[in-house]
Scaffold this active site. Structure first.
Site, PDB file in Angstrom:
ATOM      1  N   GLN A  14       4.389 -21.630 -22.728  1.00  0.00           N
ATOM      2  CA  GLN A  14       4.940 -22.703 -22.172  1.00  0.00           C
ATOM      3  C   GLN A  14       3.828 -23.909 -21.579  1.00  0.00           C
ATOM      4  OE1 GLN A  14       8.502 -23.662 -19.261  1.00  0.00           O
ATOM      5  NE2 GLN A  14       6.712 -23.049 -18.045  1.00  0.00           N
TER       6      GLN A  14
ATOM      7  N   GLU B 180       4.295 -16.084  -6.545  1.00  0.00           N
ATOM      8  CA  GLU B 180       4.677 -14.706  -6.427  1.00  0.00           C
ATOM      9  C   GLU B 180       3.710 -14.145  -5.613  1.00  0.00           C
ATOM     10  OE1 GLU B 180       7.133 -12.299  -7.897  1.00  0.00           O
ATOM     11  OE2 GLU B 180       8.009 -14.446  -7.579  1.00  0.00           O
TER      12      GLU B 180
ATOM     13  N   GLN C 110      -0.080 -11.478 -18.653  1.00  0.00           N
ATOM     14  CA  GLN C 110       1.199 -10.939 -18.729  1.00  0.00           C
ATOM     15  C   GLN C 110       2.130 -11.405 -17.584  1.00  0.00           C
ATOM     16  OE1 GLN C 110       4.400  -9.695 -18.679  1.00  0.00           O
ATOM     17  NE2 GLN C 110       3.658  -8.152 -17.036  1.00  0.00           N
TER      18      GLN C 110
ATOM     19  N   THR D  75      -0.123 -18.121  -8.500  1.00  0.00           N
ATOM     20  CA  THR D  75       1.544 -18.109  -8.402  1.00  0.00           C
ATOM     21  C   THR D  75       2.327 -17.929  -7.076  1.00  0.00           C
ATOM     22  OG1 THR D  75       3.417 -16.910  -9.164  1.00  0.00           O
ATOM     23  CG2 THR D  75       1.415 -15.738  -9.146  1.00  0.00           C
TER      24      THR D  75
ATOM     25  N   TYR E  33       2.682  -7.585 -10.903  1.00  0.00           N
ATOM     26  CA  TYR E  33       2.258  -9.264 -11.234  1.00  0.00           C
ATOM     27  C   TYR E  33       1.399  -9.789 -10.121  1.00  0.00           C
ATOM     28  CZ  TYR E  33       2.904 -13.942 -12.346  1.00  0.00           C
ATOM     29  OH  TYR E  33       2.715 -15.466 -12.815  1.00  0.00           O
TER      30      TYR E  33
ATOM     31  N   LEU F 155      -4.620 -19.915 -18.605  1.00  0.00           N
ATOM     32  CA  LEU F 155      -3.074 -19.807 -18.324  1.00  0.00           C
ATOM     33  C   LEU F 155      -2.598 -18.722 -19.037  1.00  0.00           C
ATOM     34  CD1 LEU F 155      -1.985 -23.533 -19.429  1.00  0.00           C
ATOM     35  CD2 LEU F 155      -2.766 -22.658 -17.474  1.00  0.00           C
TER      36      LEU F 155
ATOM     37  N   LYS G 218      -2.364 -11.159  -9.686  1.00  0.00           N
ATOM     38  CA  LYS G 218      -2.654 -12.429  -9.503  1.00  0.00           C
ATOM     39  C   LYS G 218      -3.359 -12.873  -8.424  1.00  0.00           C
ATOM     40  CE  LYS G 218      -1.003 -15.167 -13.131  1.00  0.00           C
ATOM     41  NZ  LYS G 218      -1.624 -15.979 -13.843  1.00  0.00           N
TER      42      LYS G 218
HETATM   43  P1  NDP Z   1       3.885 -17.877 -20.647  1.00  0.00           P
HETATM   44  O1  NDP Z   1       4.304 -16.184 -20.444  1.00  0.00           O
HETATM   45  O2  NDP Z   1       4.837 -18.638 -21.410  1.00  0.00           O
HETATM   46  O3  NDP Z   1       2.655 -17.675 -21.748  1.00  0.00           O
HETATM   47  C1  NDP Z   1       1.498 -16.473 -21.277  1.00  0.00           C
HETATM   48  C2  NDP Z   1       0.463 -16.703 -22.548  1.00  0.00           C
HETATM   49  O4  NDP Z   1      -0.695 -15.816 -22.360  1.00  0.00           O
HETATM   50  C3  NDP Z   1       0.954 -16.654 -23.870  1.00  0.00           C
HETATM   51  O5  NDP Z   1       0.333 -17.621 -24.877  1.00  0.00           O
HETATM   52  C4  NDP Z   1       0.384 -15.206 -24.165  1.00  0.00           C
HETATM   53  O6  NDP Z   1       0.088 -14.914 -25.471  1.00  0.00           O
HETATM   54  C5  NDP Z   1      -0.935 -15.139 -23.338  1.00  0.00           C
HETATM   55  N1  NDP Z   1      -1.453 -13.874 -23.357  1.00  0.00           N
HETATM   56  C6  NDP Z   1      -0.930 -12.713 -22.760  1.00  0.00           C
HETATM   57  N2  NDP Z   1      -1.705 -11.640 -22.757  1.00  0.00           N
HETATM   58  C7  NDP Z   1      -3.033 -12.156 -23.346  1.00  0.00           C
HETATM   59  C8  NDP Z   1      -4.087 -11.515 -23.680  1.00  0.00           C
HETATM   60  N3  NDP Z   1      -4.382 -10.401 -23.350  1.00  0.00           N
HETATM   61  N4  NDP Z   1      -5.166 -12.453 -24.201  1.00  0.00           N
HETATM   62  C9  NDP Z   1      -4.901 -13.511 -24.257  1.00  0.00           C
HETATM   63  N5  NDP Z   1      -3.736 -14.278 -24.301  1.00  0.00           N
HETATM   64  C10 NDP Z   1      -2.693 -13.704 -23.598  1.00  0.00           C
HETATM   65  O7  NDP Z   1       3.592 -18.286 -19.425  1.00  0.00           O
HETATM   66  P2  NDP Z   1       3.548 -19.721 -18.805  1.00  0.00           P
HETATM   67  O8  NDP Z   1       3.215 -20.656 -19.848  1.00  0.00           O
HETATM   68  O9  NDP Z   1       5.033 -19.831 -18.211  1.00  0.00           O
HETATM   69  O10 NDP Z   1       2.756 -19.629 -17.472  1.00  0.00           O
HETATM   70  C11 NDP Z   1       1.269 -19.797 -17.689  1.00  0.00           C
HETATM   71  C12 NDP Z   1       0.709 -19.223 -16.572  1.00  0.00           C
HETATM   72  O11 NDP Z   1       0.738 -19.569 -15.242  1.00  0.00           O
HETATM   73  C13 NDP Z   1       0.768 -17.858 -16.569  1.00  0.00           C
HETATM   74  O12 NDP Z   1      -0.717 -17.414 -16.115  1.00  0.00           O
HETATM   75  C14 NDP Z   1       1.663 -17.444 -15.565  1.00  0.00           C
HETATM   76  O13 NDP Z   1       1.468 -16.235 -15.070  1.00  0.00           O
HETATM   77  C15 NDP Z   1       1.356 -18.505 -14.449  1.00  0.00           C
HETATM   78  N6  NDP Z   1       2.099 -19.171 -13.627  1.00  0.00           N
HETATM   79  C16 NDP Z   1       3.551 -19.241 -14.486  1.00  0.00           C
HETATM   80  C17 NDP Z   1       4.582 -19.883 -13.410  1.00  0.00           C
HETATM   81  C18 NDP Z   1       5.970 -20.499 -14.211  1.00  0.00           C
HETATM   82  O14 NDP Z   1       6.991 -20.662 -13.573  1.00  0.00           O
HETATM   83  N7  NDP Z   1       5.904 -20.567 -15.499  1.00  0.00           N
HETATM   84  C19 NDP Z   1       4.597 -20.497 -12.302  1.00  0.00           C
HETATM   85  C20 NDP Z   1       3.237 -20.018 -11.773  1.00  0.00           C
HETATM   86  C21 NDP Z   1       2.046 -19.403 -12.358  1.00  0.00           C
HETATM   87  P3  NDP Z   1       1.490 -14.400 -26.595  1.00  0.00           P
HETATM   88  O15 NDP Z   1       2.149 -15.600 -27.022  1.00  0.00           O
HETATM   89  O16 NDP Z   1       0.809 -13.711 -27.557  1.00  0.00           O
HETATM   90  O17 NDP Z   1       2.294 -13.470 -25.495  1.00  0.00           O
HETATM   91  P1  GDR Z   2      10.064 -14.913 -11.621  1.00  0.00           P
HETATM   92  O1  GDR Z   2      11.087 -15.665 -12.818  1.00  0.00           O
HETATM   93  O2  GDR Z   2      10.197 -13.524 -11.405  1.00  0.00           O
HETATM   94  O3  GDR Z   2      10.383 -15.904 -10.095  1.00  0.00           O
HETATM   95  O4  GDR Z   2       8.795 -15.347 -12.224  1.00  0.00           O
HETATM   96  P2  GDR Z   2      12.164 -15.013 -13.265  1.00  0.00           P
HETATM   97  O5  GDR Z   2      12.975 -16.291 -14.124  1.00  0.00           O
HETATM   98  O6  GDR Z   2      11.986 -13.769 -14.360  1.00  0.00           O
HETATM   99  O7  GDR Z   2      12.958 -14.496 -12.110  1.00  0.00           O
HETATM  100  C1  GDR Z   2      13.813 -15.519 -11.032  1.00  0.00           C
HETATM  101  C2  GDR Z   2      14.608 -14.591 -10.019  1.00  0.00           C
HETATM  102  O8  GDR Z   2      15.829 -14.568 -10.970  1.00  0.00           O
HETATM  103  C3  GDR Z   2      16.111 -13.186 -10.595  1.00  0.00           C
HETATM  104  N1  GDR Z   2      17.149 -12.689 -11.813  1.00  0.00           N
HETATM  105  C4  GDR Z   2      16.693 -12.685 -13.047  1.00  0.00           C
HETATM  106  N2  GDR Z   2      15.759 -12.730 -13.628  1.00  0.00           N
HETATM  107  C5  GDR Z   2      15.409 -12.391 -14.923  1.00  0.00           C
HETATM  108  N3  GDR Z   2      14.272 -12.942 -15.615  1.00  0.00           N
HETATM  109  N4  GDR Z   2      16.458 -12.149 -15.708  1.00  0.00           N
HETATM  110  C6  GDR Z   2      17.845 -11.860 -15.043  1.00  0.00           C
HETATM  111  O9  GDR Z   2      18.803 -11.435 -15.854  1.00  0.00           O
HETATM  112  C7  GDR Z   2      17.972 -12.137 -13.642  1.00  0.00           C
HETATM  113  N5  GDR Z   2      18.754 -12.003 -12.991  1.00  0.00           N
HETATM  114  C8  GDR Z   2      18.279 -12.466 -11.550  1.00  0.00           C
HETATM  115  C9  GDR Z   2      14.873 -12.259 -10.343  1.00  0.00           C
HETATM  116  O10 GDR Z   2      15.279 -11.076 -10.084  1.00  0.00           O
HETATM  117  C10 GDR Z   2      14.137 -13.259  -9.728  1.00  0.00           C
HETATM  118  O11 GDR Z   2      14.481 -13.238  -8.424  1.00  0.00           O
HETATM  119  C11 GDR Z   2       8.373 -16.523 -12.779  1.00  0.00           C
HETATM  120  C12 GDR Z   2       7.248 -16.425 -13.678  1.00  0.00           C
HETATM  121  O12 GDR Z   2       7.015 -17.417 -14.731  1.00  0.00           O
HETATM  122  C13 GDR Z   2       5.785 -15.853 -13.105  1.00  0.00           C
HETATM  123  O13 GDR Z   2       4.928 -15.662 -14.191  1.00  0.00           O
HETATM  124  C14 GDR Z   2       5.548 -16.822 -12.336  1.00  0.00           C
HETATM  125  O14 GDR Z   2       4.334 -16.611 -11.655  1.00  0.00           O
HETATM  126  C15 GDR Z   2       6.720 -16.947 -11.077  1.00  0.00           C
HETATM  127  O15 GDR Z   2       7.838 -17.488 -11.832  1.00  0.00           O
HETATM  128  C16 GDR Z   2       6.369 -18.346 -10.183  1.00  0.00           C
END
Ligand code: NDP
Ligand code: GDR
Length: 344
Positions: free
Chosen positions: A12, A129, A85, A127, A151, A82, A155
């Site tokens: 994303q 988290e 996992q 994050t 996770y 970015l 991080k």
């Molecule tokens: P996504 O899960 O959408 O994207 C993660 C990306 O990492 C994908 O492109 C994935 O590739 C790639 N990836 C996973 N494993 C590897 C690897 N071994 N080598 C190379 N690339 C890899 O995450 P977001 O875009 O939502 O988040 C971006 C970053 O920000 C992440 O690090 C996340 O932990 C962090 N973050 C996100 C938040 C959020 O709310 N969205 C909040 C705070 C932090 P593939 O498509 O192949 O799986």
């Molecule tokens: P989070 O996001 O764990 O905060 O991590 P997620 O949307 O997975 O969960 C948010 C909260 O919702 C509760 N929940 C559920 N979650 C999921 N996925 N599926 C369900 O069915 C469900 N029901 C309730 C969860 O228990 C949790 O409390 C995201 C990721 O993008 C991380 O990579 C990033 O670092 C943090 O946000 C900030």
């Protein structure tokens, strides 16, 4: 022309950041993992996949030699890490893989920068988290950490390594502690997108009932497009530092469910508690949401709410999109996709 590497272009944030930097005139190198069938649907949706200044590079974060050779070959001005996992739930099932990718992966890039050219600027996707179990409300850059998942722990390791490389080797390494940010490009395993896609399907008669886990969890949800701008601003600041990006508003998962149904003109009422809780359509009495304990996590993060005052003061950054706007944007897009018969 500035050159930036974005690891995780298929995710994303990678897609939105690539779009943002291309608009700024950057040459962007977006990395993806080799898989049997790579999926670039996000950069296709944003219409940037064939942009002349976007180069797609095969790369795995867990490989140090790959990290060094990539940085050596591209010689970027900036690296945005970015890739991760990023699913908290899966990290309990795959703690070692998560540690390798999400924790150690960051250090591979820091080492590569140290060896190849310590002048390269580095952004790490930290994050909220890492705050985990509530120590302080709202959370700031100074709040003590208490991660609650493999996770979060991975991080936090990466976060401290960024600070360590900044202080030890004078590398311009920034860490953005980002609170949850969502969008129509969010993966369907995350709760907001799972909700908006399911609500769209329920509205269209393609699904009867949505199953969720803990609906009491509170999150500070913003719009991903606002947040990638903050990443860029951190690397343009005078000094490298750590910043919280957040909206300073928190809501429960239950509140998000209500908002999503409201966006399709359905009013729901919640009845019962814990694993017996359901949400019914006020008009028809039909059960639209059920709790399924299989979605519970072994340890939960109950309450996240961030204070982004430092980012506002130093970077001029602020979250613009409200939760209502975000939710209706996601619903609209999921209705469109489901009507066309596909949903990513
Ligand atoms: P996504 O899960 O959408 O994207 C993660 C990306 O990492 C994908 O492109 C994935 O590739 C790639 N990836 C996973 N494993 C590897 C690897 N071994 N080598 C190379 N690339 C890899 O995450 P977001 O875009 O939502 O988040 C971006 C970053 O920000 C992440 O690090 C996340 O932990 C962090 N973050 C996100 C938040 C959020 O709310 N969205 C909040 C705070 C932090 P593939 O498509 O192949 O799986
Ligand atoms: P989070 O996001 O764990 O905060 O991590 P997620 O949307 O997975 O969960 C948010 C909260 O919702 C509760 N929940 C559920 N979650 C999921 N996925 N599926 C369900 O069915 C469900 N029901 C309730 C969860 O228990 C949790 O409390 C995201 C990721 O993008 C991380 O990579 C990033 O670092 C943090 O946000 C900030």
């Amino acid at each position: 022309m500035k050159k930036a590497i974005i690891t995780g272009i298929s995710g994303q944030d990678g897609a939105y950041l690539a779009q943002f930097l291309l608009e700024k005139g950057y040459e962007v190198y977006g990395t993806y993992r080799r898989t049997a069938s790579v999926n670039f649907w996000r950069i296709e949706e944003l219409n940037i996949k064939n942009h002349k200044n976007l180069h797609l590079v095969e790369y795995d974060l867990t490989d140090l030699s790959n990290s060094i050779s990539m940085i050596q070959k591209i010689q970027p001005d900036e690296v945005y890490n970015l890739a991760a996992q990023s699913f908290v739930g899966v990290s309990f099932e795959q703690p070692i893989t998560t540690t390798h990718i999400t924790g150690l992966g960051c250090v591979h890039l820091l080492e590569a920068i140290k060896i190849v050219n310590p002048k390269i600027k580095f952004y790490q996707a930290s994050t909220s988290e890492m705050f985990g179990k509530v120590q302080e409300v709202p959370q700031t850059e100074k709040t003590p950490f208490y991660p609650r998942s493999p996770y979060g722990v991975a991080k936090l390791y990466a976060h401290w390594m960024v600070i360590n490389y900044r202080e030890s080797y004078n590398i311009f390494a920034c860490s953005g502690i980002l609170f949850n940010h969502e969008s129509p490009l969010r993966g369907q395993e995350f709760v907001t997108r799972k909700i908006t896609d399911s609500v769209a399907k329920i509205k269209l008669g393609k699904l009867d009932c949505l199953e969720l886990g803990n609906m009491d969890a509170k999150r500070d949800w913003g719009f991903a497009k606002d947040y990638v701008e903050g990443m860029y601003l951190m690397l343009q600041a005078k000094n490298p530092d750590t910043y919280v990006l957040a909206t300073n508003r928190t809501e429960t998962v239950r509140d998000f469910v209500s908002l999503a149904f409201k966006a399709v003109d359905i009013e729901v009422e919640f009845i019962g508690s814990d694993e017996n809780e359901i949400a019914v359509d006020r008009k028809t009495g039909k059960t639209l949401v059920k709790v399924n304990p299989k979605f519970y996590r072994p340890a939960e993060v109950d309450l996240l709410i961030g204070n982004a005052q430092k980012a506002k003061e130093v970077l001029g950054w602020e979250a613009k999109c409200t939760l209502e706007e975000l939710c209706s944007m996601m619903i609209k897009e999921d209705l469109r996709r489901n009507k066309l018969g596909f949903s990513f």
